[in-house]
Design a protein around this motif. Structure first.
Motif, PDB file in Angstrom:
ATOM      1  N   THR A  74       0.783  -1.245   0.162  1.00  0.00           N
ATOM      2  CA  THR A  74      -0.113  -0.132   0.286  1.00  0.00           C
ATOM      3  C   THR A  74       0.886   1.306   0.091  1.00  0.00           C
ATOM      4  N   HIS A  75       2.282   1.126   0.103  1.00  0.00           N
ATOM      5  CA  HIS A  75       2.830   2.289   0.290  1.00  0.00           C
ATOM      6  C   HIS A  75       3.515   2.480  -1.347  1.00  0.00           C
ATOM      7  N   PRO A  76       3.062   3.781  -1.832  1.00  0.00           N
ATOM      8  CA  PRO A  76       3.293   3.951  -3.111  1.00  0.00           C
ATOM      9  C   PRO A  76       4.971   4.389  -3.567  1.00  0.00           C
ATOM     10  N   GLU A  77       5.333   4.838  -2.527  1.00  0.00           N
ATOM     11  CA  GLU A  77       6.876   5.202  -2.718  1.00  0.00           C
ATOM     12  C   GLU A  77       7.587   3.634  -3.170  1.00  0.00           C
ATOM     13  N   LEU A  78       7.381   2.640  -2.471  1.00  0.00           N
ATOM     14  CA  LEU A  78       7.978   1.480  -2.417  1.00  0.00           C
ATOM     15  C   LEU A  78       7.735   0.806  -3.912  1.00  0.00           C
ATOM     16  N   LEU A  79       6.715   0.975  -4.312  1.00  0.00           N
ATOM     17  CA  LEU A  79       6.353   0.191  -5.634  1.00  0.00           C
ATOM     18  C   LEU A  79       7.128   1.405  -6.702  1.00  0.00           C
ATOM     19  N   ARG A  80       7.185   2.419  -6.521  1.00  0.00           N
ATOM     20  CA  ARG A  80       7.850   3.344  -7.354  1.00  0.00           C
ATOM     21  C   ARG A  80       9.210   3.006  -7.610  1.00  0.00           C
ATOM     22  N   ALA A  81      10.014   2.749  -6.368  1.00  0.00           N
ATOM     23  CA  ALA A  81      11.396   2.451  -6.148  1.00  0.00           C
ATOM     24  C   ALA A  81      11.671   1.413  -6.741  1.00  0.00           C
ATOM     25  N   LEU A  82      10.795   0.281  -6.572  1.00  0.00           N
ATOM     26  CA  LEU A  82      10.993  -0.998  -7.496  1.00  0.00           C
ATOM     27  C   LEU A  82      10.799  -0.812  -8.654  1.00  0.00           C
ATOM     28  N   GLU A  83       9.704  -0.025  -9.229  1.00  0.00           N
ATOM     29  CA  GLU A  83       9.852  -0.016 -10.821  1.00  0.00           C
ATOM     30  C   GLU A  83      10.787   0.638 -11.259  1.00  0.00           C
ATOM     31  N   GLU A  84      11.600   1.738 -10.743  1.00  0.00           N
ATOM     32  CA  GLU A  84      12.637   2.574 -11.334  1.00  0.00           C
ATOM     33  C   GLU A  84      13.947   1.814 -10.951  1.00  0.00           C
ATOM     34  N   LYS A  85      13.991   0.497 -10.322  1.00  0.00           N
ATOM     35  CA  LYS A  85      15.167   0.031  -9.908  1.00  0.00           C
ATOM     36  C   LYS A  85      15.931   0.798  -9.059  1.00  0.00           C
ATOM     37  N   ASN A  86      15.331   1.372  -7.993  1.00  0.00           N
ATOM     38  CA  ASN A  86      16.411   2.118  -7.052  1.00  0.00           C
ATOM     39  C   ASN A  86      16.417   1.432  -6.151  1.00  0.00           C
ATOM     40  N   ARG A  87      17.547   0.445  -5.911  1.00  0.00           N
ATOM     41  CA  ARG A  87      17.827  -0.271  -4.688  1.00  0.00           C
ATOM     42  C   ARG A  87      18.012   0.460  -3.453  1.00  0.00           C
ATOM     43  N   ARG A 102      10.524  -8.358  11.995  1.00  0.00           N
ATOM     44  CA  ARG A 102      11.500  -9.228  12.383  1.00  0.00           C
ATOM     45  C   ARG A 102      11.379  -9.371  13.908  1.00  0.00           C
ATOM     46  N   GLU A 103      11.420  -8.013  14.801  1.00  0.00           N
ATOM     47  CA  GLU A 103      11.453  -8.108  16.097  1.00  0.00           C
ATOM     48  C   GLU A 103      10.097  -8.384  16.862  1.00  0.00           C
ATOM     49  N   ASN A 104       9.014  -8.075  16.135  1.00  0.00           N
ATOM     50  CA  ASN A 104       7.816  -8.102  16.886  1.00  0.00           C
ATOM     51  C   ASN A 104       6.931  -9.421  16.231  1.00  0.00           C
ATOM     52  N   TYR A 105       6.999  -9.760  15.127  1.00  0.00           N
ATOM     53  CA  TYR A 105       6.448 -11.006  14.414  1.00  0.00           C
ATOM     54  C   TYR A 105       7.137 -12.106  13.986  1.00  0.00           C
ATOM     55  N   GLY A 106       8.549 -12.089  13.982  1.00  0.00           N
ATOM     56  CA  GLY A 106       9.553 -13.172  13.825  1.00  0.00           C
ATOM     57  C   GLY A 106       9.624 -13.280  12.297  1.00  0.00           C
ATOM     58  N   VAL A 107       9.467 -12.320  11.286  1.00  0.00           N
ATOM     59  CA  VAL A 107       9.697 -12.272  10.083  1.00  0.00           C
ATOM     60  C   VAL A 107      11.269 -12.478   9.733  1.00  0.00           C
ATOM     61  N   THR A 108      11.510 -13.178   9.047  1.00  0.00           N
ATOM     62  CA  THR A 108      13.079 -13.621   8.952  1.00  0.00           C
ATOM     63  C   THR A 108      13.695 -13.072   7.574  1.00  0.00           C
ATOM     64  N   HIS A 109      12.651 -13.193   6.471  1.00  0.00           N
ATOM     65  CA  HIS A 109      13.175 -12.876   5.043  1.00  0.00           C
ATOM     66  C   HIS A 109      12.139 -11.722   4.502  1.00  0.00           C
ATOM     67  N   LEU A 110      12.947 -11.004   3.631  1.00  0.00           N
ATOM     68  CA  LEU A 110      12.244 -10.165   2.827  1.00  0.00           C
ATOM     69  C   LEU A 110      12.784  -9.784   1.575  1.00  0.00           C
ATOM     70  N   TYR A 111      12.287 -10.367   0.529  1.00  0.00           N
ATOM     71  CA  TYR A 111      12.966 -10.159  -0.755  1.00  0.00           C
ATOM     72  C   TYR A 111      12.214  -9.168  -1.910  1.00  0.00           C
ATOM     73  N   PHE A 112      13.033  -8.681  -2.722  1.00  0.00           N
ATOM     74  CA  PHE A 112      12.280  -7.866  -4.051  1.00  0.00           C
ATOM     75  C   PHE A 112      13.272  -8.571  -5.342  1.00  0.00           C
ATOM     76  N   TYR A 113      12.165  -9.153  -6.054  1.00  0.00           N
ATOM     77  CA  TYR A 113      12.946  -9.750  -7.267  1.00  0.00           C
ATOM     78  C   TYR A 113      12.434  -8.939  -8.532  1.00  0.00           C
ATOM     79  N   ARG A 114      13.224  -8.991  -9.517  1.00  0.00           N
ATOM     80  CA  ARG A 114      12.809  -8.628 -10.949  1.00  0.00           C
ATOM     81  C   ARG A 114      11.804  -9.330 -11.642  1.00  0.00           C
ATOM     82  N   PRO A 115      11.169  -9.027 -12.585  1.00  0.00           N
ATOM     83  CA  PRO A 115      10.332  -9.863 -13.321  1.00  0.00           C
ATOM     84  C   PRO A 115      11.058 -11.094 -13.925  1.00  0.00           C
ATOM     85  N   ASP A 116      12.386 -11.012 -13.983  1.00  0.00           N
ATOM     86  CA  ASP A 116      13.271 -12.458 -14.528  1.00  0.00           C
ATOM     87  C   ASP A 116      13.285 -13.208 -13.297  1.00  0.00           C
TER      88      ASP A 116
END
Length: 869
Positions: A74-87, A102-116
């Motif tokens: 729901t964060h528009p800046e995040l999608l724009r950064a992914l579209e513009e390939k601004n790592r 990670r601290e509150n909910y135990g999430v251990t992985h977060l990835y962003f992939y290109r279309p390929d």
């Protein structure tokens, strides 16, 4: 006598004692079997609960990860950064969010992939990127362009839950987002929930030995790689594995099919364990390993030992008491038998003496009967001869044995036999002696007899036959005939016979007087009968066998508007509407042909025709009566106009109630749809806004405000639960799949949801090509299907349900079959069973048919057919 008594006691008491021992042995075996069966049932229940709990935990974790992904996207800046390939900008935006997750909910992985599918950014390891990822979760998401989640095995032998969602903007795929969480404590969570001990095994082919052993050393665990042949232990709720568990686990684990239960005894602790396993698979059905559970059976063994000791004590005490009672009871029986033997001997002696007296009396009576000149015979109530004397044998020329069992119809012509039979039946009916004069054809000519017949009765007064004594008066009859001839030929004898003629005349006068009395009695009887007929409210008409009217009562005159004079000798068809006259011809044709009416034709409904031309419905009953050589038909006619009006009113009332029920159902579905839309549009939007605002507030709270952050996090969790509850409520009120995809996909979805919710095996077969139902029929059929599944859940106790939806020409058929306990007749006809009544009313409203069959113990079948349009 003493020796016989001892043998009697032995023959009774020894089998009695053996029976007690047999019952005791069977009871012991039953207790052992019952205890073992109970332990097995508990283990099977635990396995089923474990499977359900595992599925529930994975679904809830997947839904939680899905909500995190929804929040990120729901964060528009995040999608724009992914579209513009601004790592760098993407890392800057996501690092605070990932740290919080990670601290509150135990999430251990977060990835962003290109279309390929190359790694664009690992938020947890930002220095590694550019490598190609070929995990099944990402491959399935790329293939379907839909969100996909799955559990996968890490290289260190850990289980990771991954959720991948494609990012699409303006119809173009700009990349993928993956969020993951290692499943570290779910065995402990399920173990505390179900109160069982668990061991988690993974297939060796999925992990590297060196990396797994490195993790074991880091965790300070003593589990060995070679403990099992094909699998390794990665988690356990026990601090140490029980001794002897490794061979047992090696004998049952390593396959895709669940192994049977096993038992083992720990030599170190002396505890007795019973174990079982379920396969561990990902959501695509690929096997990953197994989950073993262990149950300590020592408390059950102690309970069994206590029960056996109590049973032995009860058996010893009860058996001793029973044997003592049996001993005294046998002695009492012996005394009773001795006294009964004496009484029986005395009774036999008395009966033998009485029998001799009866034989002597019977012999004297038989001599009298056989030596008399009169004819003596006896018959049973059906007219069959029982005995005849010698005089009867002589005049008939037949022996008693040849006549026994025969009737008068076997001995004499039919016209003679009917007279004799009528006389016999009159004697039996009146129950008193009657005298007759009977003429019979015998081998030497006709003979006339004066017969006195009387009923034979037993001691209780019941008639069991009749007896007749006949005296031959043939010679006297012939003499009387000769005298009459002499009177006609010899006038000189007239004077001598005058006195006899006067006597004869006097006798004739007496007979005339008696005949007049009989005629008056008949007239009185006819008057009484006429009074009864006139007093009946229904119309009564008599006809001959051709249908011509002979008599009718006053009720019939009022009913049809005719008088007796107007209808006399008129055909009955005059009183019927034309459409009923053919039926009348058939009835009277049957009377003329058979002399009777078939029960189905004796009573029927017809339309009456009055004198003024008006018609009315009536019930007609015909009864043919034989009088001498003729026959009359009695017809009873009842006006049922009020009855027909009442039936029509009831029918109209039922139709109005059915239309009202249909209207109420339509209003209910519209109200459900409106409520579902309002909840989705208003309450759903409010909850989503609250969740986003609360997440923003949680980020802004200082780390030092621990209590406030915990309270905010608790409220955020409650909002997530409320959102899920709202989704379920909307689905129950109005399933969106019904409006979007149609009735076939809705029934298939409901079947899968029922299987997941109840654990009952289901099979859904859809064969309805080109099906398109209007909304009213779709929602009605869907509600009927929901009610059928509800009945299976509440009452059937079924293990399998089969659902068939098929199209047959312009009809749609739905069939739901379960293998449960079925329904008895009282349940099928119970008017307070609102579920079954509601299904019937919905089907009737749609102009369809419904069949509910449920023989007890043979399951239940619900079949519905409605028109497609």
């Amino acid at each position: 006598m003493k020796q016989g008594t001892e043998n009697f006691k032995v023959r009774i008491l020894v089998p009695f004692g053996l029976a007690l021992l047999l019952i005791l042995g069977v009871s012991f075996n039953f207790i052992f079997w019952q205890q073992q069966n109970h332990v097995d049932q508990v283990m099977h229940q635990n396995l089923q609960r474990l499977q359900n709990a595992l599925d529930q935990v994975l679904r809830e974790e997947a839904q939680t990860l899905d909500s995190y992904l929804s929040l990120l996207l729901t964060h528009p800046e995040l999608l724009r950064a992914l579209e513009e390939k601004n790592r760098d900008h993407l890392l800057e935006l996501t690092q605070p969010l990932f740290a919080n997750l990670r601290e509150n909910y135990g999430v251990t992985h977060l990835y962003f992939y290109r279309p390929d599918r190359t790694a664009f950014l690992r938020v947890h390891l930002p220095e590694i990127h550019g490598d190609a990822i070929n995990r099944n979760t990402l491959l399935n998401a790329a293939k379907t362009l839909r969100e996909n989640w799955n559990i996968e095995v890490g290289r260190f032998g850990t289980l990771t839950l991954r959720n991948v969602r494609p990012c699409i903007k303006d119809g173009q795929l700009i990349g993928f987002v993956e969020i993951g969480k290692e499943l570290l404590n779910f065995t402990t969570q399920i173990s505390h929930l179900l109160n069982i001990e668990m061991i988690l095994l993974l297939d060796k082919k999925l992990i590297q030995r060196s990396e797994w052993e490195t993790r074991q050393k880091a965790k300070q665990r003593t589990w060995k790689w070679d403990l099992l042949r094909d699998e390794v232990v990665i988690d356990s709720t026990l601090n140490s594995l029980p001794g002897g568990l490794a061979p047992a686990m090696g004998s049952v684990s390593g396959g895709d099919v669940p192994a049977p239960l096993f038992s083992l005894k720990d030599p170190r602790t002396g505890r007795n364990w019973q174990g079982g396993e379920i396969p561990l698979r990902d959501n695509q059905g690929i096997p990953l390993g197994h989950i073993l559970i262990l149950h300590d059976t020592r408390p059950d063994a102690k309970t069994l030992s206590f029960q056996v000791m109590v049973l032995i004590a009860i058996a010893v005490l009860g058996g001793g008491c029973l044997l003592t009672l049996a001993w005294f009871y046998v002695q009492f029986i012996e005394k009773s038998l001795t006294q009964a033997r004496r009484d029986l001997s005395l009774e036999i002696w008395k009966r033998e003496a009485t029998g001799k007296s009866l034989l002597e009396s019977e012999s004297r009576l038989q001599d009298i009967i056989n030596n008399t000149n009169a004819v003596i015979f006896s018959k049973d109530p059906k007219g069959r001869h029982l005995h005849i004397n010698r005089e009867c044998e002589r005049i008939l020329g037949l022996k008693c044995e040849a006549i026994r069992g025969k009737t008068v119809f076997d001995l004499f012509p039919r016209e003679i036999a009917e007279i004799l039979e009528c006389n016999d039946q009159k004697v039996l009916a009146e129950g008193k002696p009657v005298q007759y004069e009977e003429t019979l054809p015998l081998p030497d000519g006709k003979h006339t007899f004066i017969s006195i017949k009387f009923p034979l009765k037993d001691a209780a007064g019941n008639t069991y036959g009749l007896c007749g004594i006949s005296t031959d008066i043939s010679d006297r009859k012939r003499a009387e005939e000769e005298l009459i001839k002499a009177h006609s030929n010899l006038e000189w004898e007239v004077a001598q016979r005058t006195s006899e003629l006067r006597k004869t005349n006097k006798q004739l006068q007496i007979e005339i007087s008696e005949r007049e009395k009989i005629e008056q009695s008949l007239i009185d009887s006819q008057l009484r009968t006429r009074a009864v007929v006139e007093g009946v409210l229904d119309g009564i008409i008599t006809f001959n066998d051709k249908g011509d009217i002979e008599t009718l009562n006053s009720s019939a005159e009022l009913l049809f508007g005719y008088t007796l004079t107007e209808l006399m000798r008129k055909n009955f068809s005059l009183l019927l509407a034309p459409e009923n006259r053919e039926n009348l011809d058939r009835v009277f044709g049957e009377i003329r042909k058979r002399g009777r009416i078939h029960p189905k034709s004796s009573s029927s409904e017809m339309v009456g025709l009055r004198k003024d031309g008006s018609t009315f419905p009536m019930e007609v009953a015909f009864n043919p009566v034989t009088l001498g050589k003729g026959m009359i038909v009695v017809g009873v006619f009842k006006n049922i106009t009020l009855k027909k009006q009442a039936e029509e009113n009831i029918k109209n009332s039922h139709e109005q109630l059915r239309r009202l029920y249909s209207h109420i159902q339509t209003i209910r579905e519209e109200e459900r749809n409106r409520i579902a839309r309002e909840i989705h549009d208003e309450l759903g939007q409010v909850l989503t806004t609250l969740k986003l605002e609360l997440s923003w507030l949680l980020k802004k709270l200082p780390e030092a405000e621990t209590q406030a952050r915990e309270k905010a996090q608790s409220i955020l969790n409650d909002i997530d639960s409320t959102i899920q509850m709202v989704k379920r409520l909307i689905t129950k009120l109005r399933p969106e799949i019904l409006d979007l995809l149609g009735i076939g996909e809705a029934i298939e979805w409901q079947t899968e949801e029922f299987q997941q919710r109840t654990g009952v095996e289901t099979e859904c077969i859809i064969n309805a090509p080109g099906l398109s139902l209007d909304p009213e029929r779709s929602i009605a059929l869907f509600r009927i299907f929901q009610e059928a599944l509800t009945n299976v859940t509440r009452h059937a106790e079924a293990s399998r349900v089969v659902v068939n939806l098929r199209r047959n020409d312009d009809k749609l058929e739905l069939e739901v079959i379960d293998d449960g306990k079925g329904l008895d007749e009282s349940s099928l006809s119970n008017l307070t069973s609102y579920g079954l009544t509601g299904m019937r009313e919905r089907v009737l409203t749609l102009g369809g048919k419904i069949s509910i069959e449920g023989p007890t113990g043979q399951g239940t079948r619900i079949w519905v057919r409605i028109p497609c349009q």
